[in-house]
Write an enzyme that holds these catalytic residues in place. Structure first.
Site, PDB file in Angstrom:
ATOM      1  N   SER A   1       0.869  -1.185   0.000  1.00 15.36           N
ATOM      2  CA  SER A   1       0.000   0.000   0.000  1.00 15.36           C
ATOM      3  C   SER A   1       0.898   1.225   0.000  1.00 15.36           C
ATOM      4  O   SER A   1       2.066   1.151   0.398  1.00 15.36           O
ATOM      5  CB  SER A   1      -0.857   0.003   1.268  1.00 15.36           C
ATOM      6  OG  SER A   1      -1.496   1.258   1.446  1.00 15.36           O
TER       7      SER A   1
ATOM      8  N   TYR B   1      -2.137  -1.266  10.561  1.00 15.16           N
ATOM      9  CA  TYR B   1      -2.099  -1.422   9.102  1.00 15.16           C
ATOM     10  C   TYR B   1      -0.809  -0.829   8.532  1.00 15.16           C
ATOM     11  O   TYR B   1      -0.118  -1.464   7.725  1.00 15.16           O
ATOM     12  CB  TYR B   1      -3.329  -0.724   8.515  1.00 15.16           C
ATOM     13  CG  TYR B   1      -3.514  -0.866   7.022  1.00 15.16           C
ATOM     14  CD1 TYR B   1      -4.129  -1.996   6.477  1.00 15.16           C
ATOM     15  CD2 TYR B   1      -3.116   0.145   6.149  1.00 15.16           C
ATOM     16  CE1 TYR B   1      -4.335  -2.109   5.109  1.00 15.16           C
ATOM     17  CE2 TYR B   1      -3.318   0.035   4.780  1.00 15.16           C
ATOM     18  CZ  TYR B   1      -3.924  -1.088   4.267  1.00 15.16           C
ATOM     19  OH  TYR B   1      -4.122  -1.201   2.911  1.00 15.16           O
TER      20      TYR B   1
HETATM   21  P1  NAD Z   1     -11.245  -6.379  -0.019  1.00 14.30           P
HETATM   22  O1  NAD Z   1     -11.832  -6.226   1.343  1.00 14.30           O
HETATM   23  O2  NAD Z   1     -12.088  -6.067  -1.211  1.00 14.30           O
HETATM   24  O3  NAD Z   1     -10.660  -7.860  -0.198  1.00 14.30           O
HETATM   25  C1  NAD Z   1      -9.908  -8.468   0.814  1.00 14.30           C
HETATM   26  C2  NAD Z   1      -9.698  -9.928   0.482  1.00 14.30           C
HETATM   27  O4  NAD Z   1      -8.937 -10.513   1.557  1.00 14.30           O
HETATM   28  C3  NAD Z   1     -11.006 -10.715   0.385  1.00 14.30           C
HETATM   29  O5  NAD Z   1     -10.901 -11.706  -0.607  1.00 14.30           O
HETATM   30  C4  NAD Z   1     -11.104 -11.374   1.761  1.00 14.30           C
HETATM   31  O6  NAD Z   1     -11.859 -12.582   1.763  1.00 14.30           O
HETATM   32  C5  NAD Z   1      -9.630 -11.645   2.048  1.00 14.30           C
HETATM   33  N1  NAD Z   1      -9.402 -11.809   3.474  1.00 14.30           N
HETATM   34  C6  NAD Z   1      -9.663 -10.918   4.466  1.00 14.30           C
HETATM   35  N2  NAD Z   1      -9.375 -11.475   5.654  1.00 14.30           N
HETATM   36  C7  NAD Z   1      -8.941 -12.727   5.406  1.00 14.30           C
HETATM   37  C8  NAD Z   1      -8.514 -13.801   6.225  1.00 14.30           C
HETATM   38  N3  NAD Z   1      -8.500 -13.728   7.554  1.00 14.30           N
HETATM   39  N4  NAD Z   1      -8.135 -14.951   5.632  1.00 14.30           N
HETATM   40  C9  NAD Z   1      -8.164 -15.068   4.294  1.00 14.30           C
HETATM   41  N5  NAD Z   1      -8.559 -14.096   3.469  1.00 14.30           N
HETATM   42  C10 NAD Z   1      -8.947 -12.944   4.020  1.00 14.30           C
HETATM   43  O7  NAD Z   1      -9.925  -5.483   0.006  1.00 14.30           O
HETATM   44  P2  NAD Z   1      -9.072  -4.771  -1.143  1.00 14.30           P
HETATM   45  O8  NAD Z   1      -9.322  -3.321  -1.033  1.00 14.30           O
HETATM   46  O9  NAD Z   1      -9.238  -5.452  -2.453  1.00 14.30           O
HETATM   47  O10 NAD Z   1      -7.597  -4.995  -0.582  1.00 14.30           O
HETATM   48  C11 NAD Z   1      -6.709  -5.980  -1.078  1.00 14.30           C
HETATM   49  C12 NAD Z   1      -5.309  -5.641  -0.622  1.00 14.30           C
HETATM   50  O11 NAD Z   1      -4.931  -4.377  -1.171  1.00 14.30           O
HETATM   51  C13 NAD Z   1      -5.166  -5.511   0.892  1.00 14.30           C
HETATM   52  O12 NAD Z   1      -3.950  -6.047   1.319  1.00 14.30           O
HETATM   53  C14 NAD Z   1      -5.193  -4.016   1.107  1.00 14.30           C
HETATM   54  O13 NAD Z   1      -4.527  -3.650   2.276  1.00 14.30           O
HETATM   55  C15 NAD Z   1      -4.475  -3.538  -0.138  1.00 14.30           C
HETATM   56  N6  NAD Z   1      -4.743  -2.155  -0.494  1.00 14.30           N
HETATM   57  C16 NAD Z   1      -6.007  -1.729  -0.733  1.00 14.30           C
HETATM   58  C17 NAD Z   1      -6.207  -0.407  -1.072  1.00 14.30           C
HETATM   59  C18 NAD Z   1      -7.574   0.144  -1.349  1.00 14.30           C
HETATM   60  O14 NAD Z   1      -7.714   1.368  -1.436  1.00 14.30           O
HETATM   61  N7  NAD Z   1      -8.594  -0.670  -1.530  1.00 14.30           N
HETATM   62  C19 NAD Z   1      -5.127   0.477  -1.175  1.00 14.30           C
HETATM   63  C20 NAD Z   1      -3.845  -0.005  -0.921  1.00 14.30           C
HETATM   64  C21 NAD Z   1      -3.664  -1.325  -0.593  1.00 14.30           C
END
Ligand code: NAD
Length: 259
Positions: A141, A154
């Site tokens: 991130s 985080y």
């Molecule tokens: P999301 O909530 O849409 O998806 C998260 C995924 O992780 C889901 O498939 C969920 O089932 C899985 N997950 C959560 N807890 C879990 C567990 N205990 N065991 C197994 N699987 C688990 O989130 P997203 O926004 O797509 O984020 C994906 C990644 O990208 C994350 O690491 C997040 O920190 C990172 N990220 C997101 C953003 C953003 O703005 N959305 C920005 C930077 C980084």
């Protein structure tokens, strides 16, 4: 990428699902992974397999549990016979002042984001070394590069993922296995929708105002990064032209980390 096998953790939603789709469209067989209702995940699995013609399986290991990331890697290798591309993407968020931050949320965030990345990498590297090729991508991130208040667990876990990325890259630098981190700014996914909802309730503001004045205030482009943009970067990192890119933390954040 034809014939390669990719595991994307947390690919039942958001960025992970976009990455899994993009890799499948490039011809990689895919292990979908994540939590959610079994019928919905089966629907995702069947749709992706039908659209792309590659093999798609699904796994529901809870990465908050000890040994689960290693089991996920072992099951993927057993089912597909190999594992060439590992994307550590699963993640959760919790927002609180540090003095009120519940220790159990701290521990769970460390385990799901940082612990599972380490355990999955530890499990995947021997097979990649044997086969002489691999791609490891940690979906970190912009919060792996800079901090924001109230996200202590985080931000610490994401900075840790970048340290892990650099270390693994150095250990594998003389092989054809690369390890990189992708550092997105805000991408509109269920994880961010949850933050918008909570901020709207907390400040009694309309959602559109929260998006403009709270969420995108940090992102100079003033627009969300698209899932497809992150997926395209991951696909590039998996290709041969990216073979000299390793140990990098690549921002895709609309200028956030340039401040
Ligand atoms: P999301 O909530 O849409 O998806 C998260 C995924 O992780 C889901 O498939 C969920 O089932 C899985 N997950 C959560 N807890 C879990 C567990 N205990 N065991 C197994 N699987 C688990 O989130 P997203 O926004 O797509 O984020 C994906 C990644 O990208 C994350 O690491 C997040 O920190 C990172 N990220 C997101 C953003 C953003 O703005 N959305 C920005 C930077 C980084």
């Amino acid at each position: 990428m034809k014939g390669k096998v990719a595991l994307v953790t947390g690919s039942t939603s958001g960025i992970g699902l976009g990455l899994a789709r993009a890799l499948a469209r490039e011809g990689a067989h895919v292990m979908l992974h994540g939590l959610g209702p079994a019928a919905e995940i089966e629907q995702l699995r069947a749709t992706l397999a039908g659209e792309t013609g590659v093999q798609v399986h699904a796994h529901d290991a809870d990465l908050g549990g000890v040994g689960e990331a290693a089991r996920l890697v072992a099951d993927t290798e057993r089912i597909f016979g190999r594992l060439d591309i590992l994307v550590n993407n699963a993640g959760i968020q919790f927002v609180s002042p540090v003095e009120d931050f519940p220790p159990e949320h701290w521990a769970r965030i460390q385990e799901i984001i940082l612990g599972s990345s380490f355990h999955a990498i530890r499990a995947v590297v021997p097979g990649m070394r044997r086969r002489g090729w691999g791609r490891i991508i940690n979906l970190a991130s912009v919060h792996g590069l800079v901090a924001s208040p109230f996200k202590s667990a985080y931000v610490a876990a994401k900075h840790g993922q970048i340290g892990l990325t650099k270390t693994v890259a150095l250990e594998l630098a003389e092989t054809a296995i690369t390890c990189n981190a992708i550092c997105p700014g805000y991408v509109r996914t269920p994880l961010v929708e949850g933050q918008i909802e909570r901020q709207a309730q907390l400040h009694r503001l309309p959602r559109e105002q929260v998006i403009r004045d709270v969420i995108l205030a940090a992102q100079p482009s003033r627009r969300f990064v698209e899932v497809e943009e992150v997926a395209a970067l991951a696909v590039f990192l998996c290709g041969e032209p990216a073979r000299s890119i390793t140990g990098a933390a690549i921002a895709i954040d609309g200028g956030w980390s340039a401040r």
